[in-house]
Design an enzyme around this catalytic site. Structure first.
Site, PDB file in Angstrom:
ATOM      1  N   TYR A 145       0.765  -1.219  -0.087  1.00  0.00           N
ATOM      2  CA  TYR A 145      -0.061   0.126  -0.043  1.00  0.00           C
ATOM      3  C   TYR A 145       0.769   1.262   0.068  1.00  0.00           C
ATOM      4  O   TYR A 145       0.346   2.350  -0.135  1.00  0.00           O
ATOM      5  CB  TYR A 145      -1.205  -0.014   1.208  1.00  0.00           C
ATOM      6  CG  TYR A 145      -2.004  -1.140   1.315  1.00  0.00           C
ATOM      7  CD1 TYR A 145      -2.174  -1.742   0.087  1.00  0.00           C
ATOM      8  CD2 TYR A 145      -2.867  -1.538   2.153  1.00  0.00           C
ATOM      9  CE1 TYR A 145      -3.417  -2.775  -0.174  1.00  0.00           C
ATOM     10  CE2 TYR A 145      -3.742  -2.423   2.324  1.00  0.00           C
ATOM     11  CZ  TYR A 145      -3.951  -2.926   1.128  1.00  0.00           C
ATOM     12  OH  TYR A 145      -4.715  -4.016   1.040  1.00  0.00           O
ATOM     13  N   LYS A 196       3.558 -15.122   1.946  1.00  0.00           N
ATOM     14  CA  LYS A 196       3.738 -15.991   0.819  1.00  0.00           C
ATOM     15  C   LYS A 196       4.972 -16.148   0.484  1.00  0.00           C
ATOM     16  O   LYS A 196       5.391 -15.884  -0.566  1.00  0.00           O
ATOM     17  CB  LYS A 196       2.574 -15.449  -0.494  1.00  0.00           C
ATOM     18  CG  LYS A 196       1.295 -15.413  -0.041  1.00  0.00           C
ATOM     19  CD  LYS A 196       0.441 -16.618  -0.272  1.00  0.00           C
ATOM     20  CE  LYS A 196       0.716 -17.133  -1.654  1.00  0.00           C
ATOM     21  NZ  LYS A 196      -0.158 -18.467  -2.057  1.00  0.00           N
ATOM     22  N   ASP A 229      -2.595 -17.795   2.319  1.00  0.00           N
ATOM     23  CA  ASP A 229      -3.742 -18.368   1.597  1.00  0.00           C
ATOM     24  C   ASP A 229      -4.590 -19.686   2.442  1.00  0.00           C
ATOM     25  O   ASP A 229      -5.571 -19.737   2.815  1.00  0.00           O
ATOM     26  CB  ASP A 229      -3.855 -18.911   0.333  1.00  0.00           C
ATOM     27  CG  ASP A 229      -2.529 -19.536  -0.078  1.00  0.00           C
ATOM     28  OD1 ASP A 229      -1.415 -19.711   0.820  1.00  0.00           O
ATOM     29  OD2 ASP A 229      -2.096 -20.213  -1.116  1.00  0.00           O
ATOM     30  N   ASP A 253      -5.137  -6.960   5.981  1.00  0.00           N
ATOM     31  CA  ASP A 253      -6.287  -6.356   5.635  1.00  0.00           C
ATOM     32  C   ASP A 253      -7.319  -7.392   5.538  1.00  0.00           C
ATOM     33  O   ASP A 253      -8.418  -7.308   5.965  1.00  0.00           O
ATOM     34  CB  ASP A 253      -5.999  -5.380   4.491  1.00  0.00           C
ATOM     35  CG  ASP A 253      -7.086  -4.598   3.972  1.00  0.00           C
ATOM     36  OD1 ASP A 253      -8.103  -4.370   4.975  1.00  0.00           O
ATOM     37  OD2 ASP A 253      -6.994  -3.785   3.171  1.00  0.00           O
ATOM     38  N   ASP A 257     -10.391  -8.829   8.428  1.00  0.00           N
ATOM     39  CA  ASP A 257     -11.902  -8.641   8.015  1.00  0.00           C
ATOM     40  C   ASP A 257     -12.515 -10.140   8.029  1.00  0.00           C
ATOM     41  O   ASP A 257     -13.639 -10.155   8.638  1.00  0.00           O
ATOM     42  CB  ASP A 257     -12.064  -8.074   6.442  1.00  0.00           C
ATOM     43  CG  ASP A 257     -12.330  -6.565   6.660  1.00  0.00           C
ATOM     44  OD1 ASP A 257     -11.752  -5.847   7.713  1.00  0.00           O
ATOM     45  OD2 ASP A 257     -12.948  -5.940   5.549  1.00  0.00           O
TER      46      ASP A 257
END
Ligand code: NAD
Length: 368
Positions: A145, A196, A229, A253, A257
């Site tokens: 970001y 990852k 994942d 993020d 959530d």
């Protein structure tokens, strides 16, 4: 350098239901000041759309200065349809990003707790989520970001290319991992670090640095690594296997959530964004509910103030060194739920519906 005032709390209610829920936090702070002789210094000001309406900017320099000298910022929520079409740099959300970035609030703590009284509010089976208590630590000021280069540029054949860059330095990884290990020591002593590393070099560095820090300073904490994942899948399959999850900005993020929705109730979940401690042990921090400004229910007196009140409990624990008071407040929330008090968003058969301020009052009567 502006010094942080140890007991200063800045209330920034913001927009929509923000002022309603922060109003209840204010009652609780005043109760602690009056009944427990705590010396919190409260200040309050505008942020977001309400600041834009009055001053033409989502956060004034004066408010930003107040934020710099406050040990705790309690934010309500910002935004709403009224400000959807204003210029990007003036949007209410820019105030939040400015505060997070300029105050260097690099660690975002998001607990996902499933209250046993509300287990039916989750979309998952009760046995999967009942008693769930996990803490996600998301890196907040680095990664994709913020990485450079970024942008959209024209390339050959009339095509365009969108670019974002995912970068992490060792120190950025180590400081957030430290927070995760320290938190785990006060909880169930288990950290799962997610990245990852199978496909990203920055993920490989993340894994190596977290492992090295663990081996050097936190051998007594159980550490495991998980691909992000897989973590997303495991959060649905068996969320209670986790204690503290530490991960980067992008994966954090998504995962935070996802974890918050395991509990089924947006109006109950708090968050904290912490900066680094300086050599005098001072730290800047902002606490806020995870929900937004809920324009659909604003002004009706039905918003659930518990997420904001639990955010204040986090402030008591992490910024104000008042663990006992934090526990008392969290217990008051449990007691009020046990008594069947519910705001509309969590109402079920046989429970007593209460307004925002009645919920605040019920909590205070439990604190007594
Ligand atoms: P939202 O969280 O405001 O609302 C989603 C749904 O949950 C709504 O139906 C709302 O009524 C309900 N809800 C949320 N909080 C509640 C509470 N405390 N009690 C009872 N019900 C509650 O999300 P949204 O509708 O996507 O966004 C509305 C506005 O808030 C947008 O402008 C968005 O940009 C902004 N927003 C701000 C923040 C923030 O300030 N940190 C976070 C998310 C969204």
């Amino acid at each position: 350098m502006i010094k942080v005032k140890k007991r200063k709390i800045l209330l920034l209610p913001g927009d929509g239901i923000g002022p309603e829920v922060i109003g209840e936090v204010k009652k609780i702070i005043n109760w602690f000041n009056n009944k427990k002789s705590l010396d919190f210094e409260i200040d309050e000001d505008l942020v977001g759309g309400s600041s834009y309406d009055k001053h033409g900017t989502p956060i004034t320099d004066e408010v930003f200065y107040k934020a710099l000298e406050s040990a705790v910022i309690m934010l309500g929520a910002v935004g709403g349809p009224k400000w959807d079409n204003i210029e990007f740099s003036k949007k209410p959300e820019r105030a939040l990003l400015k505060l997070r970035k300029e105050l260097k609030l690099f660690a975002n703590l998001r607990p996902a707790i499933c209250f046993k009284q509300l287990v039916d509010a989750s979309t998952l089976k009760p046995e999967i989520v009942s008693g769930l208590d996990i803490m996600i630590v998301r890196e907040l000021t680095g990664g994709i970001y913020f990485g450079e280069p970024r942008g959209i540029k024209p390339i050959e054949n009339g095509e365009r290319k969108g670019i974002n860059t995912h970068t992490y330095t060792s120190s950025e990884i180590i400081r957030v991992a430290k927070i995760a290990f320290e938190l785990a020591k006060k909880r169930s002593n288990k950290v799962t670090s997610c990245e990852k590393s199978n496909v990203m070099e920055a993920g490989q560095l993340w894994r190596e640095e977290v492992q090295t820090l663990h081996d050097k300073e936190y051998k007594d904490v159980e550490l495991s690594h998980m691909l992000a994942d897989n973590c997303s899948m495991q959060l649905l399959r068996n969320p209670k296997q986790f204690d503290v999850i530490v991960t980067d900005n992008l994966f954090g993020d998504m995962l935070s959530d996802q974890a918050s929705m395991l509990t089924g109730s947006l109006g109950l979940l708090p968050s904290a964004s912490l900066g680094a401690k300086n050599k005098d042990g001072e730290m800047r921090a902002m606490y806020e509910p995870i929900h937004g400004s809920a324009p659909d229910i604003a002004g009706k007196g039905i918003a659930n103030p518990i997420a904001s009140i639990l955010s204040f409990a986090m402030a008591l624990r992490y910024s104000l060194d008042l663990d006992k008071e934090a526990e008392a407040l969290e217990k008051a929330v449990q007691d009020v739920l046990n008594d069947g008090f519910r705001t509309k968003d969590i109402l079920s058969d046989g429970m007593k519906e209460v307004s925002t301020s009645q919920m605040g009052d019920a909590l205070i009567s439990k604190l007594q």
